[in-house]
Write a protein that holds these residues in place. Structure first.
Motif, short mmCIF file in Angstrom:
data_model
loop_
_atom_site.label_atom_id
_atom_site.label_comp_id
_atom_site.label_asym_id
_atom_site.label_seq_id
_atom_site.Cartn_x
_atom_site.Cartn_y
_atom_site.Cartn_z
N LEU A 76 47.21 115.12 54.30
CA LEU A 76 45.79 114.81 54.18
C LEU A 76 45.34 114.88 52.72
N GLU A 77 45.77 115.92 52.03
CA GLU A 77 45.37 116.07 50.63
C GLU A 77 45.90 114.92 49.79
N SER A 78 47.13 114.51 50.03
CA SER A 78 47.72 113.41 49.28
C SER A 78 46.96 112.11 49.52
N GLU A 79 46.64 111.83 50.77
CA GLU A 79 45.96 110.58 51.10
C GLU A 79 44.52 110.56 50.63
N SER A 80 43.92 111.73 50.41
CA SER A 80 42.51 111.79 50.03
C SER A 80 42.24 111.22 48.64
N SER A 81 43.29 111.04 47.86
CA SER A 81 43.10 110.41 46.54
C SER A 81 42.97 108.89 46.66
N ARG A 82 43.32 108.35 47.84
CA ARG A 82 43.27 106.90 48.05
C ARG A 82 42.29 106.48 49.14
N SER A 83 41.91 107.41 49.98
CA SER A 83 41.06 107.07 51.12
C SER A 83 40.09 108.20 51.41
N LYS A 84 38.98 107.86 52.05
CA LYS A 84 37.98 108.87 52.41
C LYS A 84 38.05 109.25 53.89
N PHE A 85 39.02 108.67 54.59
CA PHE A 85 39.23 109.02 55.99
C PHE A 85 40.68 108.76 56.36
N LEU A 86 41.27 109.69 57.09
CA LEU A 86 42.63 109.50 57.60
C LEU A 86 42.80 110.32 58.86
N LYS A 87 43.30 109.69 59.90
CA LYS A 87 43.72 110.42 61.10
C LYS A 87 45.22 110.22 61.25
N THR A 88 45.90 111.26 61.64
CA THR A 88 47.35 111.18 61.67
C THR A 88 47.93 112.23 62.62
N LEU A 89 49.21 112.11 62.86
CA LEU A 89 49.96 113.07 63.67
C LEU A 89 51.23 113.40 62.91
N PRO A 108 32.36 110.15 44.97
CA PRO A 108 33.48 109.51 44.27
C PRO A 108 34.83 109.97 44.82
N SER A 109 35.85 109.14 44.59
CA SER A 109 37.19 109.43 45.11
C SER A 109 37.74 110.75 44.58
N GLU A 110 37.46 111.05 43.31
CA GLU A 110 37.99 112.29 42.74
C GLU A 110 37.37 113.52 43.40
N ILE A 111 36.08 113.41 43.78
CA ILE A 111 35.43 114.50 44.49
C ILE A 111 36.00 114.65 45.89
N CYS A 112 36.30 113.53 46.53
CA CYS A 112 36.92 113.57 47.86
C CYS A 112 38.25 114.30 47.80
N HIS A 113 39.06 113.97 46.80
CA HIS A 113 40.38 114.60 46.66
C HIS A 113 40.25 116.11 46.43
N LYS A 114 39.31 116.50 45.57
CA LYS A 114 39.08 117.92 45.32
C LYS A 114 38.61 118.63 46.58
N CYS A 115 37.72 117.97 47.30
CA CYS A 115 37.15 118.57 48.51
C CYS A 115 38.23 118.81 49.56
N VAL A 116 39.10 117.83 49.78
CA VAL A 116 40.17 117.99 50.77
C VAL A 116 41.17 119.05 50.32
#
Length: 318
Positions: A76-89, A108-116
């Motif tokens: 999730l953390e890795s994908e958060s630098s490219r997307s603001k939503f991800l569901k996975t298994l 912003p995307s950088e804030i999303c990545h920090k937040c996750v």
């Protein structure tokens, strides 16, 4: 020489001024404040605990669960630098974790990545190896659940799992400001109109809405897997919950399965785009004016001293 330096400093000042709004906005975004958390207790069935098994098996089982959860959170953390939503298994037939993260759409995307990244740390610290958890920060949220996978192929078909079914819009959490708006005429009608606008706004805005209506500021967002029509219905349910649960509250936040909505009432001032969170205001215009003024003052002082230095040099040449 002086003219060249003035030109250079002017260009530098212009670049600083152009970059300041994003710097100020990013630095003042309250994205990492914990709103609420829900951590379920360990489930003996999901953990496959059996009285016939040895303690070593039990410890190994916990270790494998922890590994699966760690892999899930890292993904999730890795994908958060490219997307603001991800569901996975993530995991295997015995230890699998399903869930998603979502960031606030206007951040912003950088804030999303920090937040996750903060979600990953907070999840480990507050929920440990809980079988399911829901953690909401102001800028993002995380939901996960350990799954029992009956067939190997199910790992590649996680959309069928209960966690990803259409939400039923049940109330998860509410925050109602203690201050009352009961003495302000027309408050309930204004809130109803503002939240009704949000119902349409989330459909048009692909799951996200932020706007000011008269004296209210409203933010609404649906989980990324919720379809447009369901999103509007979810916000409608959240609006009804806000009217019931936070009837006279000057500010409120309602979290349902599938969406959340927040409003803030400002009876003595007009809301504007400087609002970044429900119940909080960032006065970026004032901050920007102060910083720009300070930078401009430093530049002009530098130009003044350069000018004096140039005059002295000319005097020495004479």
């Amino acid at each position: 020489m002086v003219v060249h330096l003035i030109s250079l400093l002017t260009q530098t000042l212009a670049l600083i001024i152009l970059s300041l709004p994003s710097i100020i906005n990013t630095s003042q975004l309250d994205y990492d404040t914990l709103v609420f958390k829900q951590c379920d207790q360990l489930d003996a069935n999901i953990l496959q605990k059996a009285t016939t098994k040895s303690p070593n098996y039990w410890n190994q089982n916990l270790f494998l669960r922890a590994q699966a959860l760690s892999s899930f959170l890292r993904k999730l953390e890795s994908e958060s630098s490219r997307s603001k939503f991800l569901k996975t298994l993530v995991g295997n037939e015995k230890h699998a974790v399903s869930g998603w993260f979502q960031c606030r759409e206007d951040y912003p995307s950088e804030i999303c990545h920090k937040c996750v990244g903060d979600l990953r740390e907070i999840s480990s610290r507050l929920c440990g190896n809980a079988t399911s958890a829901r953690i909401h920060l102001r800028g993002c949220h995380l939901i996960y659940k350990f799954e029992r996978i009956d067939t190997p192929g199910a790992l590649n078909n996680h959309h069928n799992y209960k966690l990803f079914e259409t939400p039923e819009h049940g109330l998860i959490h509410k925050i109602c400001d203690g201050a009352t708006a009961e003495t302000f005429p027309g408050f309930e009608e204004m809130r109803t109109e503002a939240l009704t606008a949000a119902e349409t706004g989330v459909v048009d805005g692909h799951g996200f809405y932020e706007d000011s209506y008269k004296l209210l500021h409203v933010v609404a967002q649906c989980d990324g897997h919720v379809e447009a029509c369901d999103c509007g219905e979810c916000i409608s349910s959240a609006a009804a919950a806000a009217a019931e649960e936070c009837r006279w509250s000057i500010a409120g936040q309602i979290y349902l399965e599938g969406c959340h909505v927040g409003y803030t009432y400002h009876p003595h001032e007009l809301p504007n785009d400087s609002y970044h969170e429900e119940g909080s205001k960032v006065n970026t215009g004032k901050s920007l004016a102060i910083v720009v003024g300070g930078v401009a003052a430093l530049v002009f002082v530098a130009i003044f001293f350069m000018f004096l230095k140039s005059l002295r040099k000319k005097g020495d040449d004479c």
